[in-house]
Design an enzyme around this catalytic site. Structure first.
Site, PDB file in Angstrom:
ATOM      1  N   ASP A  28     -83.495 -25.400  15.430  1.00 59.01           N
ATOM      2  CA  ASP A  28     -84.577 -25.064  14.350  1.00 59.01           C
ATOM      3  C   ASP A  28     -85.030 -23.848  14.996  1.00 59.01           C
ATOM      4  O   ASP A  28     -85.786 -24.048  15.958  1.00 59.01           O
ATOM      5  CB  ASP A  28     -85.398 -26.300  14.068  1.00 59.01           C
ATOM      6  CG  ASP A  28     -86.256 -26.202  12.989  1.00 59.01           C
ATOM      7  OD1 ASP A  28     -85.887 -25.349  11.903  1.00 59.01           O
ATOM      8  OD2 ASP A  28     -87.185 -26.782  12.756  1.00 59.01           O
ATOM      9  N   HIS A  63     -87.917 -24.387   4.422  1.00 64.92           N
ATOM     10  CA  HIS A  63     -88.669 -24.906   5.319  1.00 64.92           C
ATOM     11  C   HIS A  63     -89.823 -25.690   5.017  1.00 64.92           C
ATOM     12  O   HIS A  63     -90.380 -25.289   3.596  1.00 64.92           O
ATOM     13  CB  HIS A  63     -88.821 -23.813   6.444  1.00 64.92           C
ATOM     14  CG  HIS A  63     -87.626 -23.683   7.401  1.00 64.92           C
ATOM     15  ND1 HIS A  63     -87.528 -23.809   8.588  1.00 64.92           N
ATOM     16  CD2 HIS A  63     -86.314 -22.989   7.073  1.00 64.92           C
ATOM     17  CE1 HIS A  63     -86.429 -23.507   9.119  1.00 64.92           C
ATOM     18  NE2 HIS A  63     -85.834 -22.969   8.015  1.00 64.92           N
ATOM     19  N   THR A 120     -92.983 -32.811   9.594  1.00 66.12           N
ATOM     20  CA  THR A 120     -94.494 -33.427   9.696  1.00 66.12           C
ATOM     21  C   THR A 120     -94.646 -34.697   8.817  1.00 66.12           C
ATOM     22  O   THR A 120     -95.169 -35.672   9.283  1.00 66.12           O
ATOM     23  CB  THR A 120     -95.425 -32.367   8.939  1.00 66.12           C
ATOM     24  OG1 THR A 120     -95.265 -31.141   9.680  1.00 66.12           O
ATOM     25  CG2 THR A 120     -96.852 -32.870   8.977  1.00 66.12           C
TER      26      THR A 120
HETATM   27  P1  13P Z   1     -92.789 -29.704   7.926  1.00 63.40           P
HETATM   28  O1  13P Z   1     -93.175 -29.848   9.287  1.00 63.40           O
HETATM   29  O2  13P Z   1     -93.686 -28.821   6.965  1.00 63.40           O
HETATM   30  O3  13P Z   1     -92.062 -30.676   7.326  1.00 63.40           O
HETATM   31  O4  13P Z   1     -91.750 -28.410   8.210  1.00 63.40           O
HETATM   32  C1  13P Z   1     -90.533 -28.696   8.912  1.00 63.40           C
HETATM   33  C2  13P Z   1     -89.647 -27.401   8.997  1.00 63.40           C
HETATM   34  O5  13P Z   1     -89.665 -26.491   8.232  1.00 63.40           O
HETATM   35  C3  13P Z   1     -88.980 -27.427  10.365  1.00 63.40           C
HETATM   36  O6  13P Z   1     -88.310 -26.140  10.426  1.00 63.40           O
END
Ligand code: 13P
Length: 293
Positions: free
Chosen positions: A84, A207, A232
């Protein structure tokens, strides 16, 4: 079954659903995501940031953990292990370490440099059967030093990076990582429509999947979003479940010496269950349940 993410995302785009990309932070998270995907017969993308990978013992440790768990747990649904927001060096290291998919995030670089590095990494990734996601720079976002809205990508730049040969594209449409501010104005579905028109059939990535209202997720999938990243949300439910367990005194030493609620396997179980429930909720919302074939 470890695979790259190309086919599962092309199928999702054609079928008007999205595949969940869930970030991992440790063994419990990885097991929770893999077993839920298997139970729901859903393809899944296990995402890891460079920071989380460093915490977990490096890219090779992560690749081997996912591979070995996949085998040990008898997972038959398609699973991609994906870097990521990788740097140029990070993407190369993950291709070497056995990841089946990588993201090169050159969005902070000048466009020409981002395009050149993306092109180079596409060639390397594809020579090893690895899928690749990229992102272009963006406009808007911060006004008077206050970020109430995420950035919105330029369709022409999106088209240029897609032409580098990438397999899926992360395009800003007002989305933000983490918890959205109270005055966030929502996803720019109109901008997504233009990006989708400019980029053709390529799967698009959203994302910042935490905290977006369900109706906007559904609208985004309808306009070409085929991969949704969530981190998150899993952190929040894992933390809350662990807090509740401890607050109930379940991790305290006991006289009977039998319950041993402080045993890490028991201490982390409520968080594990909470992640499973969150992943299930997201897969149902994204429409990927039953889509493994
Ligand atoms: P969140 O932490 O807002 O869910 O986003 C995750 C993300 O986009 C990882 O690339």
């Amino acid at each position: 079954m470890l695979v790259n993410a190309t086919k599962m995302l092309q199928d999702a785009k054609a079928g008007h659903y999205a595949i969940g990309h869930f970030n991992i932070n440790n063994l419990e998270w990885t097991k929770a995501i893999l077993t839920t995907a298997q139970e729901l017969n859903s393809p899944v993308i296990i995402g890891v940031s460079a920071g989380a990978a460093k915490y977990m013992g490096g890219f090779k440790t992560v690749a081997n953990l996912v591979k070995n768990l996949d085998e040990f747990l008898g997972i038959t649904v398609p699973v991609a292990i994906h870097l990521d927001h990788g740097t140029y060096e990070g993407a190369k290291a993950c291709i070497e370490a056995g990841f089946t998919s990588v993201m090169f995030d050159g969005s902070s670089l000048p466009l020409e440099e981002n395009l050149a590095k993306t092109r180079e990494l596409v060639e390397l990734a594809h020579s090893k059967g690895v899928s690749i996601e990229a992102e272009v720079g963006a406009i808007g976002g911060t006004e008077d030093g206050i970020t109430a809205d995420g950035e919105v990508a330029d369709p022409e730049e999106c088209k240029k990076i897609v032409d580098c040969g990438i397999d899926f594209l992360a395009a800003g449409i007002g989305n933000i990582h983490g918890i959205y501010p109270a005055n966030w104005t929502g996803l720019h579905i109109d901008a997504l429509h233009s990006i989708n028109d400019a980029t053709g059939n390529i799967p698009l990535v959203l994302h910042g999947g935490t905290g977006i209202p369900d109706a906007q997720i559904t609208a985004a999938i309808k306009e070409g979003i085929s991969k949704i990243n969530v981190n998150t949300d899993c952190q929040l439910v894992f933390a809350q479940a662990t807090i509740d367990y401890c607050a109930a005194g379940k991790a305290n030493p006991t006289d009977d010496n039998k319950s041993k609620g402080y045993d890490p396997r028991k201490l982390l179980k409520p968080g594990y269950d909470a992640i499973k429930a969150k992943v299930k909720e997201k897969m149902e919302l994204f429409g990927s349940v039953g889509k493994a074939c």
